[in-house]
Motif scaffolding. Structure first.
Motif, PDB file in Angstrom:
ATOM      1  N   LEU A   1       0.834  -1.206   0.000  1.00 17.77           N
ATOM      2  CA  LEU A   1       0.000   0.000   0.000  1.00 17.77           C
ATOM      3  C   LEU A   1       0.867   1.253   0.000  1.00 17.77           C
ATOM      4  O   LEU A   1       0.567   2.239  -0.688  1.00 17.77           O
ATOM      5  CB  LEU A   1      -0.925   0.002   1.220  1.00 17.77           C
ATOM      6  CG  LEU A   1      -2.084  -0.992   1.199  1.00 17.77           C
ATOM      7  CD1 LEU A   1      -2.725  -1.096   2.577  1.00 17.77           C
ATOM      8  CD2 LEU A   1      -3.127  -0.573   0.164  1.00 17.77           C
TER       9      LEU A   1
ATOM     10  N   TYR B   1       0.992   4.225  -2.633  1.00 20.75           N
ATOM     11  CA  TYR B   1       0.828   5.598  -2.154  1.00 20.75           C
ATOM     12  C   TYR B   1       1.912   6.496  -2.764  1.00 20.75           C
ATOM     13  O   TYR B   1       1.636   7.593  -3.254  1.00 20.75           O
ATOM     14  CB  TYR B   1       0.912   5.605  -0.629  1.00 20.75           C
ATOM     15  CG  TYR B   1       0.825   6.965   0.015  1.00 20.75           C
ATOM     16  CD1 TYR B   1      -0.399   7.474   0.447  1.00 20.75           C
ATOM     17  CD2 TYR B   1       1.965   7.740   0.212  1.00 20.75           C
ATOM     18  CE1 TYR B   1      -0.486   8.717   1.049  1.00 20.75           C
ATOM     19  CE2 TYR B   1       1.889   8.985   0.810  1.00 20.75           C
ATOM     20  CZ  TYR B   1       0.664   9.471   1.226  1.00 20.75           C
ATOM     21  OH  TYR B   1       0.592  10.715   1.816  1.00 20.75           O
TER      22      TYR B   1
ATOM     23  N   SER C   1      -5.763   5.642  -3.625  1.00 20.43           N
ATOM     24  CA  SER C   1      -7.049   5.006  -3.310  1.00 20.43           C
ATOM     25  C   SER C   1      -8.187   5.547  -4.175  1.00 20.43           C
ATOM     26  O   SER C   1      -9.354   5.391  -3.834  1.00 20.43           O
ATOM     27  CB  SER C   1      -7.386   5.216  -1.832  1.00 20.43           C
ATOM     28  OG  SER C   1      -7.486   6.599  -1.539  1.00 20.43           O
TER      29      SER C   1
ATOM     30  N   GLU D   1     -12.483   1.961  -1.434  1.00 22.25           N
ATOM     31  CA  GLU D   1     -12.672   2.040   0.012  1.00 22.25           C
ATOM     32  C   GLU D   1     -11.760   1.103   0.800  1.00 22.25           C
ATOM     33  O   GLU D   1     -11.266   1.461   1.872  1.00 22.25           O
ATOM     34  CB  GLU D   1     -14.139   1.779   0.362  1.00 22.25           C
ATOM     35  CG  GLU D   1     -15.065   2.888  -0.136  1.00 22.25           C
ATOM     36  CD  GLU D   1     -16.492   2.706   0.345  1.00 22.25           C
ATOM     37  OE1 GLU D   1     -16.725   1.766   1.134  1.00 22.25           O
ATOM     38  OE2 GLU D   1     -17.354   3.495  -0.064  1.00 22.25           O
TER      39      GLU D   1
ATOM     40  N   LYS E   1      -8.677  -0.036   0.051  1.00 19.28           N
ATOM     41  CA  LYS E   1      -7.318   0.505   0.095  1.00 19.28           C
ATOM     42  C   LYS E   1      -7.263   1.731   0.996  1.00 19.28           C
ATOM     43  O   LYS E   1      -6.324   1.911   1.774  1.00 19.28           O
ATOM     44  CB  LYS E   1      -6.842   0.877  -1.316  1.00 19.28           C
ATOM     45  CG  LYS E   1      -6.571  -0.309  -2.215  1.00 19.28           C
ATOM     46  CD  LYS E   1      -6.017   0.124  -3.561  1.00 19.28           C
ATOM     47  CE  LYS E   1      -4.572   0.580  -3.451  1.00 19.28           C
ATOM     48  NZ  LYS E   1      -3.968   0.823  -4.776  1.00 19.28           N
ATOM     49  N   ASP E   2      -8.272   2.580   0.884  1.00 18.02           N
ATOM     50  CA  ASP E   2      -8.297   3.810   1.664  1.00 18.02           C
ATOM     51  C   ASP E   2      -8.352   3.509   3.158  1.00 18.02           C
ATOM     52  O   ASP E   2      -7.614   4.097   3.953  1.00 18.02           O
ATOM     53  CB  ASP E   2      -9.500   4.658   1.254  1.00 18.02           C
ATOM     54  CG  ASP E   2      -9.508   6.013   1.930  1.00 18.02           C
ATOM     55  OD1 ASP E   2      -8.592   6.809   1.661  1.00 18.02           O
ATOM     56  OD2 ASP E   2     -10.423   6.270   2.738  1.00 18.02           O
TER      57      ASP E   2
ATOM     58  N   LYS F   1      -5.319   4.238   5.845  1.00 16.33           N
ATOM     59  CA  LYS F   1      -5.682   5.473   6.554  1.00 16.33           C
ATOM     60  C   LYS F   1      -4.946   5.644   7.886  1.00 16.33           C
ATOM     61  O   LYS F   1      -4.475   6.743   8.202  1.00 16.33           O
ATOM     62  CB  LYS F   1      -7.192   5.525   6.775  1.00 16.33           C
ATOM     63  CG  LYS F   1      -7.685   6.859   7.316  1.00 16.33           C
ATOM     64  CD  LYS F   1      -9.208   6.889   7.378  1.00 16.33           C
ATOM     65  CE  LYS F   1      -9.703   8.242   7.860  1.00 16.33           C
ATOM     66  NZ  LYS F   1     -11.191   8.296   7.887  1.00 16.33           N
TER      67      LYS F   1
END
Length: 373
Positions: A100, A104, A138, A147, A149-150, A154
């Protein structure tokens, strides 16, 4: 809306930092200062050192200075808690977090802020940086949120560190000081993420004035009703990953609001240098033999001179500011904080974080969770 440009990125999966302690310097200035003292007659030298000793004692007293902000953005809600939340835990699938994080970084964008509210040489607690960053990792191409991945990444977004290395304008490297109103093309940067994979906890009781954890002491400034005010050593604060509390019915609670600001204080190295210089002067004053006394002056180094001169400058500034009631009123709390931080940047260091932790119900005790690796 300001345009955003794709980053040039160098990234790593973990971010680590290290610092080294500078060695005391015996500079030309220090040697000249020592020589000027040795050139004096011994009676004259003693008179001079008595005056300097009085000054050092005054500066050492000033060196106990601290400044903290107690403003806090409260949730504004307090309620009885009759159901416990689960005990704190961490999500530690390192492979997934790394994937992730890589996504990012690959889709990271920057926005350039054209504002006078930032300056590299000026500290501002709530100041705006020249560049802000946002990732589209995301989002789909048509701006729909992915959603899963977010939500998975987060918790780690605020732990991402961007270390800018170089700036480019029209394809050519440009110094940050020369950017001004030029809209740059890209930034070369190292992006880091430090995330915990193991932790432990310690408790703070409502009646405690302080709590020891390993080599650290946490001072309890206040613990009333549902709000705790804590003074936490910065090295420990950087490893704290969560707080929970128990109410009077022993129900575990999560935080409802939290704020933290660094406490301004005289840097420990400056205080140590002042004390060392005072000890040298005192030894010379107690020495009856001129040759032996003047030899003791050879212990003086540049750090001692910097500490004395910079603290004298800061002391004079604080005394002048304290008499200017109109300016103090005009500055307000945050303005005064920024003013002191900038005026004292040669001598001020940050060793303590002042944290205000709020819970939905009255606190009986607090659990503090600390990353161990």
């Amino acid at each position: 809306m300001k345009l955003k440009y794709l980053f040039v990125i160098l990234f790593t999966s973990l971010f680590f930092g290290a610092c080294t302690k500078p060695k005391a310097q015996q500079t030309v200035e220090a040697k000249q200062y020592i020589a000027s003292l040795k050139a004096m007659k011994y009676d004259e030298l003693n008179t001079k050192l008595k005056q300097d000793t009085a000054l050092l004692n005054k500066l050492i007293k000033t060196a106990t200075f601290t400044l903290q902000l107690t403003s806090h953005f409260s949730s504004g809600e307090k309620s009885k808690v009759d159901k416990a939340v689960a005990e704190f835990e961490i999500y530690n699938d390192q492979t997934q977090i790394t994937e992730l994080f890589n996504d990012y970084c690959k889709r990271l964008l920057f926005e350039q802020n054209f504002s006078d509210s930032y300056a590299n040489s000026t500290f501002s607690l709530y100041g705006q940086d020249m560049f802000t960053y946002e990732s589209r990792f995301s989002l789909t191409d048509d701006n729909h949120i992915l959603e899963k991945k977010d939500s998975l990444f987060k918790p780690f977004k605020n732990s991402v560190v961007t270390n800018e290395k170089a700036y480019f304008f029209r394809g050519k490297k440009i110094a940050k000081a020369n950017i001004g109103l030029k809209r740059i093309d890209s930034i070369q940067a190292e992006i880091g993420l430090k995330f915990p994979i193991a932790f432990e906890k310690f408790a703070i009781d409502k009646t405690a004035k302080s709590e020891n954890y390993k080599d650290y002491t946490i001072e309890v400034e206040s613990l009333k009703e549902n709000i705790a005010q804590l003074k936490i050593p910065m090295a420990l604060y950087s490893e704290i990953i969560g707080y929970q509390a128990f109410n009077n019915k022993n129900f575990r609670m999560n935080t409802s609001a939290m704020s933290a600001t660094p406490m301004l204080a005289i840097d420990k190295k400056v205080s140590e240098s002042l004390a060392e210089l005072l000890a040298i002067f005192t030894d010379v004053l107690n020495e009856k033999d001129e040759k032996s006394g003047k030899e003791k002056l050879d212990q003086i180094n540049q750090n001692h001179l910097y500490a004395k001169d910079n603290m004298a400058e800061f002391d004079a500034y604080v005394n002048k500011l304290s008499k200017n009631k109109e300016k103090l009123k005009e500055l307000g709390d945050v303005g005064l904080y920024n003013e002191i931080a900038n005026a004292g940047k040669k001598v001020i260091g940050v060793q303590t974080q002042f944290a205000i932790v709020e819970f939905p119900d009255d606190i009986k005790s607090i659990d503090v969770f600390v990353a161990t690796k």
